[in-house]
Enzyme design. Structure first.
Site, PDB file in Angstrom:
ATOM      1  N   THR A   1      39.494  53.096  37.519  1.00 15.70           N
ATOM      2  CA  THR A   1      38.965  54.226  36.761  1.00 15.70           C
ATOM      3  C   THR A   1      37.767  54.828  37.467  1.00 15.70           C
ATOM      4  OG1 THR A   1      39.616  53.049  34.781  1.00 15.70           O
ATOM      5  CG2 THR A   1      38.120  54.914  34.495  1.00 15.70           C
TER       6      THR A   1
ATOM      7  N   LYS B   1      48.389  46.322  30.723  1.00 14.71           N
ATOM      8  CA  LYS B   1      48.514  47.356  31.755  1.00 14.71           C
ATOM      9  C   LYS B   1      49.964  47.538  32.191  1.00 14.71           C
ATOM     10  CE  LYS B   1      43.918  47.448  32.750  1.00 14.71           C
ATOM     11  NZ  LYS B   1      43.092  48.638  33.031  1.00 14.71           N
TER      12      LYS B   1
ATOM     13  N   GLU C   1      42.431  57.825  37.625  1.00 11.05           N
ATOM     14  CA  GLU C   1      42.350  57.186  38.946  1.00 11.05           C
ATOM     15  C   GLU C   1      43.010  58.057  40.009  1.00 11.05           C
ATOM     16  OE1 GLU C   1      43.524  53.089  39.159  1.00 11.05           O
ATOM     17  OE2 GLU C   1      43.077  52.691  37.054  1.00 11.05           O
TER      18      GLU C   1
ATOM     19  N   GLU D   1      35.100  54.218  27.615  1.00  9.63           N
ATOM     20  CA  GLU D   1      33.728  54.588  27.979  1.00  9.63           C
ATOM     21  C   GLU D   1      33.261  55.830  27.239  1.00  9.63           C
ATOM     22  OE1 GLU D   1      33.263  54.136  32.553  1.00  9.63           O
ATOM     23  OE2 GLU D   1      35.397  54.102  32.090  1.00  9.63           O
TER      24      GLU D   1
ATOM     25  N   GLU E   1      43.265  55.662  32.026  1.00 10.54           N
ATOM     26  CA  GLU E   1      42.314  55.430  33.107  1.00 10.54           C
ATOM     27  C   GLU E   1      42.551  56.503  34.162  1.00 10.54           C
ATOM     28  OE1 GLU E   1      42.525  51.248  34.348  1.00 10.54           O
ATOM     29  OE2 GLU E   1      40.977  50.861  32.842  1.00 10.54           O
TER      30      GLU E   1
ATOM     31  N   ARG F   1      43.498  48.394  25.251  1.00  7.29           N
ATOM     32  CA  ARG F   1      42.220  47.662  25.329  1.00  7.29           C
ATOM     33  C   ARG F   1      42.192  46.435  24.432  1.00  7.29           C
ATOM     34  NH1 ARG F   1      40.642  49.545  30.058  1.00  7.29           N
ATOM     35  NH2 ARG F   1      40.439  51.798  30.063  1.00  7.29           N
TER      36      ARG F   1
ATOM     37  N   ASP G   1      45.910  47.546  41.471  1.00 10.63           N
ATOM     38  CA  ASP G   1      44.883  48.397  40.893  1.00 10.63           C
ATOM     39  C   ASP G   1      43.510  47.802  41.204  1.00 10.63           C
ATOM     40  OD1 ASP G   1      44.108  50.674  39.575  1.00 10.63           O
ATOM     41  OD2 ASP G   1      44.153  49.754  37.594  1.00 10.63           O
TER      42      ASP G   1
ATOM     43  N   GLN H   1      44.274  43.769  26.062  1.00  6.71           N
ATOM     44  CA  GLN H   1      43.496  43.310  27.225  1.00  6.71           C
ATOM     45  C   GLN H   1      42.374  42.346  26.831  1.00  6.71           C
ATOM     46  OE1 GLN H   1      42.026  46.631  29.508  1.00  6.71           O
ATOM     47  NE2 GLN H   1      40.970  45.365  31.022  1.00  6.71           N
TER      48      GLN H   1
ATOM     49  N   ASP I   1      46.376  54.948  34.619  1.00  9.45           N
ATOM     50  CA  ASP I   1      46.782  53.575  34.308  1.00  9.45           C
ATOM     51  C   ASP I   1      46.558  53.324  32.813  1.00  9.45           C
ATOM     52  OD1 ASP I   1      47.816  51.133  35.311  1.00  9.45           O
ATOM     53  OD2 ASP I   1      45.846  50.215  35.064  1.00  9.45           O
TER      54      ASP I   1
ATOM     55  N   THR J   1      52.259  53.355  34.049  1.00 10.61           N
ATOM     56  CA  THR J   1      51.247  53.961  34.904  1.00 10.61           C
ATOM     57  C   THR J   1      51.858  55.266  35.373  1.00 10.61           C
ATOM     58  OG1 THR J   1      50.411  51.812  35.631  1.00 10.61           O
ATOM     59  CG2 THR J   1      49.932  53.700  37.049  1.00 10.61           C
TER      60      THR J   1
ATOM     61  N   TYR K   1      42.892  38.665  28.688  1.00  8.59           N
ATOM     62  CA  TYR K   1      42.504  38.762  30.106  1.00  8.59           C
ATOM     63  C   TYR K   1      41.761  37.547  30.658  1.00  8.59           C
ATOM     64  CZ  TYR K   1      37.472  39.855  30.074  1.00  8.59           C
ATOM     65  OH  TYR K   1      36.110  39.803  29.986  1.00  8.59           O
TER      66      TYR K   1
ATOM     67  N   HIS L   1      31.954  53.019  36.331  1.00 11.15           N
ATOM     68  CA  HIS L   1      32.955  52.431  35.430  1.00 11.15           C
ATOM     69  C   HIS L   1      32.699  50.944  35.234  1.00 11.15           C
ATOM     70  CE1 HIS L   1      36.730  51.434  33.501  1.00 11.15           C
ATOM     71  NE2 HIS L   1      37.011  50.588  34.473  1.00 11.15           N
TER      72      HIS L   1
ATOM     73  N   ARG M   1      29.454  42.432  28.413  1.00 11.79           N
ATOM     74  CA  ARG M   1      28.564  41.321  28.761  1.00 11.79           C
ATOM     75  C   ARG M   1      27.088  41.665  28.626  1.00 11.79           C
ATOM     76  NH1 ARG M   1      32.698  41.286  32.508  1.00 11.79           N
ATOM     77  NH2 ARG M   1      31.540  42.738  33.812  1.00 11.79           N
TER      78      ARG M   1
END
Lengths: 411, 411
Positions: free
Chosen positions: B339, B243, B193, B353, B191, B227, B118, B230, B223, B247, B234, B125, B134
């Site tokens: 995504t 994940k 995609e 989002e 997601e 969250r 992926d 994750q 996908d 999928t 992660y 995104h 961040r």
């Protein structure tokens, strides 16, 4: 447990990797085609040709996946029958014609890798790498004592011992450089690991005890790693092309049954594990491991010695965690332990750690030093569990690094 | 290019996903076993039963992998022959008996996924997610404008549209909590995609042009992502169990040949790409995409509309990068785009989002709101390229979320 003696004399040596207690599974080609084999001393049993007592269809294709898929009862029955055939002299006349000399054959991939996952389960390794990248205060990520951290690797790049590895190209960007460039990795490394092979599939969460029973066997595993590609690419989604060039495994699957006498407890838990990760008994193995580095035309230096009993998380815990999201696990899935480092300098399982990020070169016996791997170097992992007068070994897990190819060279 | 008319009347509608210009490949079961099919209007052609002009062995197993492995010349010949059979009335009597009603069959996985990767190739995104995690100053990671960032996913969890998805358990730790707990994900997401399918294998670095020619076709891809799992897992090695639950892909492989008229240029490059990633021509596609959310027993709300032409990196660039380390690529490898979000609020391809991290619930048409997916919700992706009086569609890519199971429930 003492050695079980065989009428194959070379299997009764205290120094062979392959006494009758072991019976590891591989695939070999002696020039007459690829076939499934069982190592016994200095010989390999052409298993499909003897009276193994199982469905011949399991041996039709040169890989152990069909046997794995047949389930634990069959695994036990086959092991019992092979032990009988190779221990009782009455079977010698029928079986001996189907032994081939191990030295005269080429060893191939012992199984088809369905998917490959690599973990990060050595506390000393995680601490060393974390100290180098984030400083000693933030060495261990906050989740590390709770999760057997892992990431998905690339099954297509798993190769058997003896396969040369070509130094990869990739995007590189030093801390002083303003933009990345594309070129051969300058910090190509090994990772000394064990690999666990899933023999029983699952389609939802399984317990640690179930996971342990699902593991068919183990191999040595070298997860070749381009540290410079990794440093530039790994944020935010983890290692990718840095780990995709090759992962070398030893040619013999040493079964969980053969390793059962060598169980050891996990280290003390600094923080309690969540219930789904608690182990019902000793789940690690006492397997001595070492790494040898041989420059082209030179002599080998053993650059690291450690033991798989230093891991913080067992393969069973890794597999239970892997399944916790409902992730389907399949026959032939390969789970790397992550680099196994011990607490001492010479027990570190990667050159990144041994040379402390390239700052402290290690010395080789024939003269010369290394920070990372140089073209022509052969890196060899070895491992064995030591029994009473015998050892359960894996055979060598070896690969030579070839120079980078120009990227426009046809492949 | 105008519509190519067929003697299958339903294929000549401007509204069908499957005019003769499309000819997407799938696998269906009408109660008489799984077989390879080609969608045409409201019918499916049982392709193995007609005079397709190719080796029958390619159609022996219900998956398109063997056809993919046969190479691009065969792909073109098969497409030309199918166009002939379904356009020329002279073939109607021989072919029509092998059409089945699409509404009466179950659609199965169209191919065996070798490995699943992926990517993270939508700038909007990456900017949205980066801003949330961040801050706006550090939204885009420093490598993002240089590397088509990707990570390896889990092929065993790829399922076909219509397969229910069980809300996963995992380790969760909110910012206020001192230790993680194990429980059902509370922030389960989609997601939106595109997935590219590798049809030609490679064993070393390939160029962007070669990579483009290696791609057999495309699917829609959702996908599913936990969250909260994750966020806690992660660092430092990337998404893993977040994940791995499922999928979902659309049931029809739309070939690169069918999409060729819909090529578009990549957006302007803010920084020059390294030569190995530069595209020789337009490599993206103009494919309108949307996501519908249907609460159990309720009406669908379209919650997002975007286009695959907003991607920063094409599948060809992703595949070239994937191969750059020497990573072997195989027939049936699946590459997710990442995504796909556009610049507007309603063009964001994930609930993360759309609800801005759960802080801004979105409204549903039948009343109610959503931050993340609730049990019983069905999420459906749709996509089509719009031609002159016809559309090249993918069929729906749909899945319903079922409640979490107690972890000790047998599976």
């Amino acid at each position: 447990m003492p050695i079980v003696t065989s009428w194959v004399a070379s299997a009764n040596s205290a120094l062979t990797d392959f006494p009758l207690n072991n019976l590891p599974y591989g695939v070999f080609d002696d020039g007459r085609g690829a076939r499934m084999g069982v190592a016994i001393g200095e010989s390999i049993l052409d298993v499909a040709r003897v009276d193994h007592g199982q469905d011949p269809a399991l041996f039709a294709e040169p890989s152990w996946n069909a046997v794995m898929a047949a389930g634990p009862e069959l695994w036990a029955a086959l092991r019992a029958r092979l032990t009988e055939l190779l221990s009782e002299p009455a079977h010698r006349d029928a079986v001996a014609p189907h032994l081939v000399e191990a030295g005269a054959v080429r060893l191939l991939m012992p199984f088809r890798v369905s998917e490959y996952t690599d973990f990060y389960s050595s506390r000393d390794h995680a601490t060393n790498v974390g100290t180098m990248f984030r400083g000693v205060e933030n060495a261990l990520p906050p989740n590390w004592l709770h999760i057997p951290i892992g990431y998905n690797g690339r099954a297509s790049s798993v190769v058997v011992s003896g396969t040369p590895v070509v130094r990869p190209h990739g995007q590189l960007k030093g801390p002083e450089e303003t933009a990345p460039r594309f070129g051969p990795s300058e910090r190509f490394d090994i990772e000394l690991e064990m690999g666990a092979i899933v023999g029983t599939p699952s389609s939802g969460p399984i317990s640690v005890a179930e996971a342990d029973a699902h593991i068919f066997g183990y191999v040595l595993l070298n997860d070749w790693s381009a540290r410079d590609i990794q440093a530039w690419e790994y944020q935010p989604l983890g290692p990718f092309q840095a780990k995709a060039t090759a992962t070398t495994i030893s040619p013999w699957i040493v079964t969980a049954a053969a390793l059962a006498p060598f169980r050891t407890d996990a280290p003390e838990r600094e923080l309690p594990l969540l219930p789904y990760l608690r182990e019902p008994g000793p789940m690690l193995y006492d397997i001595a491991l070492e790494v040898g580095l041989t420059p082209e035309g030179g002599d080998e230096t053993v650059i690291a010695r450690t033991n798989s009993n230093t891991l913080y998380y067992s393969a069973a815990q890794q597999l239970a965690h892997h399944s916790s999201s409902g992730c389907p696990m399949r026959v032939g899935d390969l789970l790397g332990s992550g680099t196994i480092s011990g607490p001492d300098r010479d027990s570190r399982g990667s050159l990144l750690e041994l040379s402390w990020g390239g700052k402290e070169p290690i010395s080789l016996q024939g003269g010369g030093t290394r920070t990372f791997i140089e073209d022509g170097d052969t890196l060899t992992l070895r491992g064995a569990a030591q029994g009473d007068g015998y050892r359960i070994g894996f055979g060598a897990c070896s690969g030579q690094l070839l120079p980078a190819r120009r990227p426009d060279t046809p492949t």
